[in-house]
Motif scaffolding. Structure first.
Motif, PDB file in Angstrom:
ATOM      1  N   UNK A 161       0.823  -1.205   0.000  1.00 26.47           N
ATOM      2  CA  UNK A 161       0.000   0.000   0.000  1.00 26.47           C
ATOM      3  C   UNK A 161       0.861   1.259   0.000  1.00 26.47           C
ATOM      4  N   UNK A 162       0.466   2.226  -0.820  1.00 28.79           N
ATOM      5  CA  UNK A 162       1.243   3.452  -0.977  1.00 28.79           C
ATOM      6  C   UNK A 162       1.280   4.290   0.288  1.00 28.79           C
ATOM      7  N   UNK A 163       0.348   4.051   1.226  1.00 22.96           N
ATOM      8  CA  UNK A 163       0.390   4.864   2.451  1.00 22.96           C
ATOM      9  C   UNK A 163       1.585   4.514   3.320  1.00 22.96           C
ATOM     10  N   UNK A 164       2.179   3.343   3.080  1.00 23.74           N
ATOM     11  CA  UNK A 164       3.372   2.940   3.840  1.00 23.74           C
ATOM     12  C   UNK A 164       4.599   3.572   3.192  1.00 23.74           C
ATOM     13  N   UNK A 165       5.011   4.695   3.723  1.00 26.24           N
ATOM     14  CA  UNK A 165       6.140   5.426   3.139  1.00 26.24           C
ATOM     15  C   UNK A 165       7.472   4.732   3.426  1.00 26.24           C
TER      16      UNK A 165
END
Length: 765
Positions: A161-165
């Motif tokens: 998921x892109x929210x996991x930087x």
């Protein structure tokens, strides 16, 4: 593959409009919002840019097929029929995320298994090899969504998921997800404030997510550059273009370098928990921002004045999710409110909370508020531009109010009744959050008026007074004196309010809804539950919001999730707003008046609702029910008592015509659907023949809040359904089998609506 693709980005619920704007800025075209997702078209370059730059998206999906299925075998054949060899090799590993259930596929694991079988068997037939399944770190991730009998199978090009930087290694019990934190910053206006050189402060910073995301926005840092492994889902995709990706990544890294060199803002965080301070420092170091963000151990009541004159204070205080916690948090909110009032003049404060009762302890009046979801918890982002004490301001107004004037005994009697009514309603108002309500309605025979209170979003109180025409037996002079008593009592009740007075005579035919011709139009905004609605106190007899229908609109909002909603005689479309905010897949609002359709359009804009998903139609409802097209799951039919508008060929009489209207609406109602029929004709009698044709329930008693409980004849409401409804599936069956029941989408995207396009195609109107 073609140079342009159809993409779907997913996001947390509530972020859709922000994500749509972000995608447009990244070069996306044909951008369309749906619940927790936004679809668009664009080149591979745009897809890569989303993976690099989106601060709000979770996943980037490339839909491969959408097909109607009834059985697990059809699901298998659908998966097997996709040309997987065009996307990855038999030596790559893959994993499947399956969402949704049906009668034949009642478990997500079973659905994923059937798709896996189809993929593996296709590769075996092509080259004799089979790709391996790797649930932990697959080369290729596939998403399948089963909804309303249709399965959509997509490639997940984001991978993780892109929210996991990639910067967060330490966190507390309830951390904000990175993309939600970014959304709060954007809604708070941080991008513009950062560009102006203002400061950012989080006094309860926890693990530092708001500060890190704020610094990344200010420094023009692409979130994708922080993902340490850069393990994107497209790296093993056969259409991946490594040179293009490398070029875009290098450009983002250069922008990051330049932005970091120019980052000189005051970005500070405090927390009273030493462990959380350690986590925040660790995460800031991981993000490479330790030279730009200051963190210190400091409780909320030790704050002094900030060094910066202007800035944004944004924080996410605890809000007592567990029983008994709320009381212990009251002092925290009270202290925060006092600190803001005392030390932060000139700043904007933004408080994100899931508990509005606690937020009231701040003693501040929000200038704006936005709804978000933190996981499954509905929360509000409250923006405060005026940090003066709300209670102190009220006290000051009372102190500076003109000396109390002596009023007549009759006016004093009415004033006492107004105060008594408010005391009776006070507990309900505090618990419900209702801000517009009926205070008085002909309680005393001498004073035949209705008095409604409105609290404006812009700040301020309004009293809307409607005088019922006196009977012929009342002396005209006495009627004038009585009305002067009303004016005196209303002014004494709320001296600093705006007050509007109208005569509510019997309306007939084309007189109904006629403009009153005021030269001083007042078009203002109020809040009703999740909805922001425009009201007008001067131009028309009614304000644009029928307060007695408040429970009906709430009911519609609660019934609307995933439904196709039709609003007949839609007026200013307040019910449609509630349906859309409640998760309706689509809404259609029909009215004959251009004035009210324009008003409806402004209401949709106030709530950031796209007219493409919520079309407005100018039509005679009676004629449209005969010739219009479409099937709907939820219908609201609220006709006027009588109308002979010059725009109509004939007239409408609710007693005479209601049976025909209901039967026409029921012909548009889908199996399992619900029609809510309402009218305000006090002598109304329902045609008993309808009881033989449909399942009819009189729900009038349940549609009055305490402010309208005195007059049970003010409106009539029925719930009407088809006699032979499909048997509902046990919603807990899937959970007992180990699957999670799925909620329906609130506004269908272009794919989901493909089979129903004619309902929304304007050319068919």
């Amino acid at each position: 593959m073609s140079s342009s693709h159809h993409w779907l980005t997913t996001c947390p619920k509530g972020l859709e409009s922000l994500l749509a704007a972000e995608l447009v800025a990244l070069g996306a075209e044909d951008v369309r919002e749906t619940v927790a997702a936004v679809s668009f078209t664009g080149s591979l370059t745009v897809g890569y840019q989303v993976c690099l730059w989106s601060r709000l998206a979770n996943r980037l999906l490339l839909p491969l097929v959408r097909r109607e299925i009834d059985t697990s075998d059809q699901l298998y054949e659908t998966a097997k029929g996709i040309e997987w060899e065009q996307h990855f090799s038999s030596h790559a590993s893959f994993a499947i995320d399956f969402v949704g259930t049906s009668r034949s596929i009642d478990h997500t694991t079973f659905g994923a298994q059937r798709i896996k079988d189809g993929i593996v068997d296709r590769f075996r037939e092509i080259d004799g090899n089979r790709p391996n399944v790797d649930l932990a770190l697959p080369d290729i991730r596939i998403q399948a969504r089963l909804h309303k009998g249709y399965v959509t199978i997509s490639l997940d090009l984001a991978g993780e998921s892109l929210h996991r930087r990639g910067y967060r290694s330490g966190q507390g019990n309830a951390p904000l997800k990175e993309n939600l934190a970014a959304a709060l910053l954007l809604r708070s206006g941080w991008a513009e404030r950062a560009a102006a050189g203002e400061a950012l402060l989080d006094p309860m910073c926890g693990s530092g997510t708001l500060l890190i995301e704020g610094a990344m926005i200010a420094a023009d840092i692409a979130p994708g550059t922080l993902r340490a492994s850069h393990r994107y889902g497209f790296l093993a995709w056969q259409h991946h273009q490594p040179e293009l990706w490398r070029r875009l990544l290098d450009e983002a890294l250069e922008r990051r370098r330049v932005g970091m060199e120019g980052l000189e803002l005051n970005i500070t965080g405090y927390d009273s928990n030493p462990r959380m301070v350690d986590y925040a420092i660790e995460n800031i170091v991981n993000a490479g921002l330790d030279e730009h963000i200051r963190i210190a151990l400091k409780p909320i009541d030790q704050f002094g004045k900030p060094t910066a004159e202007r800035g944004l204070l944004l924080t996410n205080p605890p809000y007592g999710a567990r029983i008994g916690e709320q009381e212990t948090l009251v002092p925290l909110y009270e202290k925060l409110g006092l600190v803001l009032q005392k030390n932060f003049a000139g700043w904007r404060a933004a408080i994100f909370t899931g508990n509005l009762e606690l937020a009231r302890k701040l003693d501040l009046a929000p200038s704006k508020q936005y709804k978000f979801y933190n996981g499954s918890i509905e929360c509000k982002l409250l923006l405060f531009d005026d940090l003066t004490s709300k209670s102190a301001a009220i006290a000051e107004r009372l102190k500076t109010a003109p000396p109390r004037q002596e009023i007549s005994p009759g006016a004093q009697m009415l004033l006492n009744r107004l105060r008594k009514n408010h005391r009776r309603l006070k507990s309900w108002l505090e618990q419900s959050g209702v801000s517009c309500y009926r205070l008085y309605d002909r309680d005393l025979p001498e004073y035949a008026v209705a008095i409604d209170y409105y609290r404006l979003e812009q700040g301020g109180d309004v009293l809307h007074v409607q005088e019922y025409a006196p009977p012929a037996t009342i002396d005209a002079g006495q009627a004038r004196r009585n009305f002067e008593d009303v004016r005196a009592a209303v002014k004494a009740y709320l001296p600093n309010s705006q007050r509007f007075y109208k005569e509510r005579a019997q309306q007939k035919g084309s007189d109904q809804y006629q403009k009153l011709g005021s030269a001083n139009s007042k078009q203002l905004v109020v809040q009703e539950g999740p909805a922001r609605l425009e009201v007008n106190f001067t131009d028309y007899l009614d304000t644009g919001l029928f307060l007695d229908h408040r429970p009906v609109r709430k009911m519609i909002g609660e019934l609307a999730a995933g439904k196709r909603f039709l609003n007949l005689f839609s007026y200013t479309s307040a019910a449609s707003i509630h349906a859309a905010l409640g998760g309706a897949e689509k809404t259609l609002s029909i009215d004959l008046s251009n004035t009210y359709l324009d008003w409806s359009r402004r209401n949709f804009e106030l709530n950031d609702l796209d007219e493409r998903d919520n079309p407005l139609m100018r039509a005679n409802v009676q004629e449209w029910l005969e010739r219009g097209i479409g099937e709907f799951d939820l219908i609201f039919l609220d006709p006027p008592t009588f109308s002979n508008s010059k725009k109509m060929a004939g007239s409408l009489d609710i007693q005479r015509d209601h049976s025909e209207l209901i039967r026409g609406a029921m012909a548009k109602l889908a199996p399992g659907g619900v029609l809510i029929f309402s009218n305000n004709f006090r002598k109304f009698k329902l045609d008993e023949a309808l009881l033989d044709s449909f399942r009819v329930s009189d729900i009038t008693a349940a549609t009055f809040d305490p402010d309208f409980a005195r007059d049970a004849r003010l409106h009539n409401v029925w719930r009407i359904e088809h006699l032979h409804q499909p048997q509902p599936r046990d919603p807990y069956a899937a959970a007992r089998d180990g699957a999670r029941p799925q909620r329906r989408s609130n506004r269908g995207n272009a794919e989901q609506s493909a089979g129903k396009q004619s309902v929304w195609d304007r050319s068919k109107w």
